[in-house]
Design an enzyme around this catalytic site. Sequence first.
Site, PDB file in Angstrom:
ATOM      1  N   LYS A 122     -38.237  -2.503 -58.111  1.00 60.73           N
ATOM      2  CA  LYS A 122     -36.873  -2.437 -57.570  1.00 60.73           C
ATOM      3  C   LYS A 122     -36.076  -3.663 -57.978  1.00 60.73           C
ATOM      4  O   LYS A 122     -36.341  -4.773 -57.514  1.00 60.73           O
ATOM      5  CB  LYS A 122     -36.880  -2.352 -56.044  1.00 60.73           C
ATOM      6  CG  LYS A 122     -35.485  -1.999 -55.525  1.00 60.73           C
ATOM      7  CD  LYS A 122     -35.234  -2.366 -54.078  1.00 60.73           C
ATOM      8  CE  LYS A 122     -34.715  -3.759 -53.889  1.00 60.73           C
ATOM      9  NZ  LYS A 122     -33.361  -4.009 -54.435  1.00 60.73           N
ATOM     10  N   GLU A 156     -31.803 -24.441 -48.871  1.00 59.90           N
ATOM     11  CA  GLU A 156     -31.573 -24.060 -50.257  1.00 59.90           C
ATOM     12  C   GLU A 156     -30.138 -23.524 -50.391  1.00 59.90           C
ATOM     13  O   GLU A 156     -29.754 -22.589 -49.694  1.00 59.90           O
ATOM     14  CB  GLU A 156     -32.570 -22.969 -50.666  1.00 59.90           C
ATOM     15  CG  GLU A 156     -32.429 -22.592 -52.121  1.00 59.90           C
ATOM     16  CD  GLU A 156     -33.441 -21.546 -52.560  1.00 59.90           C
ATOM     17  OE1 GLU A 156     -33.689 -20.598 -51.801  1.00 59.90           O
ATOM     18  OE2 GLU A 156     -33.969 -21.680 -53.681  1.00 59.90           O
ATOM     19  N   GLU A 193     -36.662 -16.078 -46.399  1.00 61.49           N
ATOM     20  CA  GLU A 193     -36.397 -15.218 -45.236  1.00 61.49           C
ATOM     21  C   GLU A 193     -36.946 -13.801 -45.476  1.00 61.49           C
ATOM     22  O   GLU A 193     -37.683 -13.256 -44.646  1.00 61.49           O
ATOM     23  CB  GLU A 193     -34.877 -15.176 -45.082  1.00 61.49           C
ATOM     24  CG  GLU A 193     -34.364 -14.555 -43.843  1.00 61.49           C
ATOM     25  CD  GLU A 193     -32.845 -14.398 -43.945  1.00 61.49           C
ATOM     26  OE1 GLU A 193     -32.203 -15.036 -44.820  1.00 61.49           O
ATOM     27  OE2 GLU A 193     -32.320 -13.600 -43.159  1.00 61.49           O
ATOM     28  N   GLY A 203     -37.646 -13.865 -54.288  1.00 61.14           N
ATOM     29  CA  GLY A 203     -36.354 -13.897 -53.602  1.00 61.14           C
ATOM     30  C   GLY A 203     -36.370 -14.947 -52.512  1.00 61.14           C
ATOM     31  O   GLY A 203     -37.065 -15.966 -52.625  1.00 61.14           O
ATOM     32  N   SER A 204     -35.640 -14.673 -51.443  1.00 60.18           N
ATOM     33  CA  SER A 204     -35.476 -15.692 -50.398  1.00 60.18           C
ATOM     34  C   SER A 204     -36.724 -15.795 -49.521  1.00 60.18           C
ATOM     35  O   SER A 204     -37.456 -14.819 -49.332  1.00 60.18           O
ATOM     36  CB  SER A 204     -34.270 -15.343 -49.537  1.00 60.18           C
ATOM     37  OG  SER A 204     -34.456 -14.078 -48.951  1.00 60.18           O
TER      38      SER A 204
END
Length: 508
Positions: free
Chosen positions: A200, A409, A256, A253-254
């Site tokens: 994805k 960040e 989070e 990615g992050s």
Amino acid sequence: MAQPSMQSSYPEVHSEVRKFIGGRSRRMLIDGKWVEAASGKTFTTYDPATEEPLAEVPAGDKEDVDRAVRAARKALESGAWPRTTPSERGRMLWKLADLIEAHGEEFAQLETLDNGKPVAIARVADIPLVVDQFRYYAGWATKVEGETIPVSIPGQRMLCYTRREPVGVVGQIIPWNFPLLMAAWKLGVALACGNTVVLKPAEQTPLSALRLGELITEVGIPPGVVNIVTGLGETAGAAIASHPDIDKVAFTGSTEVGHLIMQAAGASNLKRVSLELGGKSPNIIFADADLDQAAVGAANAIYFNHGQCCCAGSRLFVEQKVYDKLVPRLVEYSEKIKLGPGMDPSTDMGPLVSSEQYQRVTSFLKAGKNEGAKVATGGDRPKQLDKGYFVAPTVFTDVKPDMKILREEIFGPVVCAIPFKDPNEVLAAGNDTEYGLAAAVWTKDIQKAHRLAEGLKAGTVWINCYNMFDAAAPFGGYKQSGFGREMGKAALELYTQIKTVWVNLGEA
Ligand code: NAP
Ligand code: MG
């Protein structure tokens, strides 16, 4: 429905790119077929230099991920993939690299239009690294070996050996900062090891992965081996992370979202997880460094890809003695950077990827000013550009340890410059972060350099250089920058599992 539009000031857009974004991007790759989302929905990807719609892509969701996983499972268990020899797999990957190289200009332009990065950089950095990645893992396809183990069972002769087998169906969720390169980092090794994939791409930059899918089918990689599902993170991404029939999820990615991926893996089928997350990397310049080299190095460390790099050198530590020499050089360099649309070949720095990213970075700029940091240069959007998600290269000084701009960040062209007195002090400050992706040290003293390299809690340490990447060199994080190493031999660990086989050879 938005019509793809491109500014008339982009005369050089490749005709194949125009054709692709004018229609073919509306379909995604599942089971070797180019299909619409089951819901029939699409979403728009934008050109961040103009803020205008660029193309429509399928809004895949759970149902599409289910279809893709079924295809990947079939290709893994009963399709052509297990019958493909390692040598054939290697040749397909090599051929894919050749095809990407042959279409390099198209890919560079797609990346620039979708992500905003300068086309001149995409041509010499992103695309060659992508090509090299596939070539490197083409070589590994025939070298994924097990071992024979000298076991000691009294009175029995035993042959004990290991097989290194594919993990299975792999879900790969990638970010928008290096769209094609992140696809390559994940796909090359997964395919070399014999896995099948549901990939994805990020909603901001789905185009180059879809175009890559066309080349993947062209080289004869069988249907279902690579499925590319475009869609949003909360729908398609979440469906991958929690899918009961995906054996492994690889995410970049992050931090989070990294937490969410791990939770979903734990709550579903305990799929294996590898995470490459954010960073707040320390870039440390000692007084005895080559300061010309270090000043340029400091700028490249933060400004490459507009600061949208997980390993960006966003905390610049400069030894007190040379702080007042080095920071003005960095400021001078920052002010010479030419901002503009990435498609303009003279552009040094393009726009940030999206309006959300622009809001995010500019809110950090406001926070820095409110908390009392001093703006040595930049600090806002550049005045000469009235459209596009541009942010001026920014250097903050007078930064205190608890400020938000130093702890979080930013993922934009924003660096905090901090003076330090000695190696122990800077080692402690450098490690004072929840992240641990990368670090750099600039000095001519080899003892100091290697001591720091040992003490820094980071997955990569660069000495007198920054942003060095090679398909053969492992990359990944310490602490909340994630775990698992991509690239190099190390990545084979993520995409294979070991089976131990015992054979009774009779009595001793
Ligand atoms: P993000 O949300 O972490 O997105 C990365 C990928 O994860 C995208 O494909 C995204 O899909 C997907 N995703 C989002 N939510 C998901 C969920 N709940 N379940 C599964 N997948 C999900 O990153 P972002 O929002 O684009 O950027 C935010 C910040 O992340 C940046 O400012 C930066 O700090 C960090 N970041 C780090 C890297 C890196 O290379 N380490 C790269 C990009 C961003 P959609 O894009 O479709 O939502
Ligand atoms: Mg876009």
